[in-house]
Design an enzyme around this catalytic site. Structure first.
Site, mmCIF file in Angstrom:
data_model
loop_
_atom_site.group_PDB
_atom_site.id
_atom_site.type_symbol
_atom_site.label_atom_id
_atom_site.label_comp_id
_atom_site.label_asym_id
_atom_site.label_seq_id
_atom_site.Cartn_x
_atom_site.Cartn_y
_atom_site.Cartn_z
ATOM 1 N N CYS A 1 52.778 -48.847 43.547
ATOM 2 C CA CYS A 1 52.461 -50.230 43.923
ATOM 3 C C CYS A 1 53.390 -51.127 43.114
ATOM 4 O O CYS A 1 53.361 -51.101 41.884
ATOM 5 C CB CYS A 1 50.992 -50.496 43.600
ATOM 6 S SG CYS A 1 50.479 -52.200 43.878
ATOM 7 N N CYS B 1 42.265 -64.204 42.720
ATOM 8 C CA CYS B 1 43.307 -63.307 42.204
ATOM 9 C C CYS B 1 43.841 -63.793 40.863
ATOM 10 O O CYS B 1 44.355 -64.902 40.745
ATOM 11 C CB CYS B 1 44.442 -63.203 43.221
ATOM 12 S SG CYS B 1 45.768 -62.110 42.676
ATOM 13 N N CYS C 1 43.489 -54.006 42.064
ATOM 14 C CA CYS C 1 43.941 -55.127 42.892
ATOM 15 C C CYS C 1 43.505 -56.445 42.263
ATOM 16 O O CYS C 1 42.339 -56.617 41.938
ATOM 17 C CB CYS C 1 43.314 -55.073 44.277
ATOM 18 S SG CYS C 1 43.579 -53.544 45.139
HETATM 19 N N1 SAH Z 1 50.681 -61.348 47.886
HETATM 20 C C1 SAH Z 1 50.522 -60.152 48.689
HETATM 21 C C2 SAH Z 1 50.694 -58.890 47.877
HETATM 22 C C3 SAH Z 1 49.607 -58.639 46.857
HETATM 23 S S1 SAH Z 1 48.549 -57.373 47.445
HETATM 24 C C4 SAH Z 1 49.176 -60.175 49.355
HETATM 25 O O1 SAH Z 1 48.331 -60.990 48.973
HETATM 26 O O2 SAH Z 1 48.950 -59.419 50.292
HETATM 27 C C5 SAH Z 1 47.184 -57.455 46.354
HETATM 28 C C6 SAH Z 1 45.883 -57.394 47.128
HETATM 29 O O3 SAH Z 1 44.786 -57.468 46.199
HETATM 30 C C7 SAH Z 1 45.745 -58.576 48.068
HETATM 31 O O4 SAH Z 1 45.102 -58.181 49.236
HETATM 32 C C8 SAH Z 1 44.851 -59.472 47.244
HETATM 33 O O5 SAH Z 1 44.209 -60.423 48.015
HETATM 34 C C9 SAH Z 1 43.908 -58.487 46.624
HETATM 35 N N2 SAH Z 1 43.192 -59.026 45.478
HETATM 36 C C10 SAH Z 1 43.565 -60.047 44.697
HETATM 37 N N3 SAH Z 1 42.656 -60.270 43.724
HETATM 38 C C11 SAH Z 1 41.689 -59.357 43.906
HETATM 39 C C12 SAH Z 1 40.494 -59.051 43.183
HETATM 40 N N4 SAH Z 1 40.136 -59.735 42.111
HETATM 41 N N5 SAH Z 1 39.745 -58.035 43.631
HETATM 42 C C13 SAH Z 1 40.122 -57.309 44.713
HETATM 43 N N6 SAH Z 1 41.247 -57.539 45.406
HETATM 44 C C14 SAH Z 1 42.026 -58.556 45.020
#
Ligand code: SAH
Length: 345
Positions: A106, A120, A336
């Site tokens: 990742c 996030c 994530c």
């Molecule tokens: N900016 C891109 C790539 C990052 S992917 C995107 O948003 O798709 C990271 C993933 O983790 C995204 O789907 C994001 O929304 C998710 N994510 C972010 N914060 C999170 C959290 N606290 N718990 C679970 N998923 C989360």
């Protein structure tokens, strides 16, 4: 002195052109690419089957970019997190996720993130800069260099820090380097680019003929809720985003992934699941439900297990593929939404 040519930031065509400029053949370009990507060479001096004169010329006029792993943590579940410190001191993180026979890398496309998704942590910490193509590819190479014999990366996901389509040119260039059989040679079907849904970027990506998979961080089923948790939605309403998805070329037997972070009391009601079913009609989709990973001061909560499973069941009942992605590596902040650059190394 002129700037050295950065061989890791070049596509195979650019490298071939550079070597042609030095009076060298395509054969030499292929050798050099083999050293860089198949063998992970970090110095021209290692490339013993290149003529000495060429090696010296490369030492003088070109550079192999590389960054060390500044910190390597292993979680109880085997997930590994890498901290990379780039030339200018900027820090990014990458993660290796073992899962059955898979090993997924990742990777990050930006240091920090310019978007402000409310749940996030990466976004909350702000944006530093775009990564260059080699800094994206380099995360895969640096992670690979730590693997034992017999271990190999089977999948690559652009789901680390940053928004890939907000760093469009470098993201696409990194995808070309990773998928080019003459360079890294990774199957595009095993690469997924995840986006918050920048519609213009999705449309451009659709025309690149890269054949990589697309993932959309959807996270809400009404514009009202999506506007609230993902301010980017104010620019691109859900309907417009899904239209762009309908037009995206999905490879044979592949599907577009929709990520959906489950936030208690925000987007986890049965009505949300039913709306999701309606929204995704006509799209070859699969849904990845991500139970929210908490961080201090987030203001959100992960729903109770029965709510998560109930949400999934509703989707399954309607014939939608839905899996729950129990994030890995939570104990080392690798899950994530938990990636953040660390201040001290
Ligand atoms: N900016 C891109 C790539 C990052 S992917 C995107 O948003 O798709 C990271 C993933 O983790 C995204 O789907 C994001 O929304 C998710 N994510 C972010 N914060 C999170 C959290 N606290 N718990 C679970 N998923 C989360």
């Amino acid at each position: 002195m002129p700037h050295p040519f950065c061989v890791m930031d070049a596509t195979s065509d650019e490298l071939r052109a550079f070597l042609a400029g030095l009076g060298e053949s395509g054969y030499r370009a292929r050798q050099l690419l083999g050293w860089l990507y198949a063998r992970g060479a970090r110095r021209f001096a290692e490339m013993t089957d290149l003529p000495r004169a060429l090696r010296e010329r490369l030492e003088a006029e070109a550079a192999i970019d590389w960054f060390p792993v500044a910190r390597h943590q292993v979680a109880a579940d085997g997930t590994e997190k890498f901290l990379f410190v780039l030339e200018d001191g900027v820090q990014v993180e990458g993660v290796l996720i073992p899962d059955g026979g898979r090993l997924t890398a990742c990777i990050s496309t930006q240091a920090g993130c310019p978007l402000d998704c409310a749940f996030c942590l990466t976004g909350i910490l702000g944006f530093q800069r775009n990564l260059r193509a080699w800094e994206i590819v380099g995360q895969v190479l640096a992670a690979r260099a730590t693997l034992g014999s017999g271990e190999r990366i089977t999948h690559i996901v652009y789901m680390g820090m940053g928004e890939p389509l907000a760093n469009y040119a470098a993201t696409v260039k990194s995808l070309r380097i990773l998928t080019d059989p003459r360079a890294f040679g990774f199957s595009p079907r095993r690469i997924t680019v995840s986006t918050v849904g920048l519609v213009g970027g999705i449309e451009r990506l659709a025309k690149e003929d890269l054949k990589v998979n697309l993932a959309i961080s959807l996270h809400a089923t009404s514009n009202e809720i999506r506007d609230r948790i993902m301010p980017v939605n104010k620019g691109f309403a859900i309907e417009e985003l899904l239209e762009a998805c309908r037009r995206f070329p999905v490879a044979f037997r592949q599907r577009i992934t929709f990520e959906y972070v489950l936030l208690e009391g925000v987007n986890d009601a049965p009505e949300d699941a039913r709306r999701l079913v309606r929204l995704l009609k006509g799209i070859r989709a699969k849904i990845n439900l991500i139970p929210f990973n908490d961080w201090e001061g987030s203001g959100f909560q992960r729903p109770a297990l029965h709510r998560i499973v109930g949400f999934q069941d509703l989707l399954l009942e309607h014939g939608i593929r839905a899996t729950v992605r129990w994030s890995k590596g939570e104990d080392i902040g690798a899950a994530c939404g938990q990636l953040k650059e660390t201040v001290e190394v």
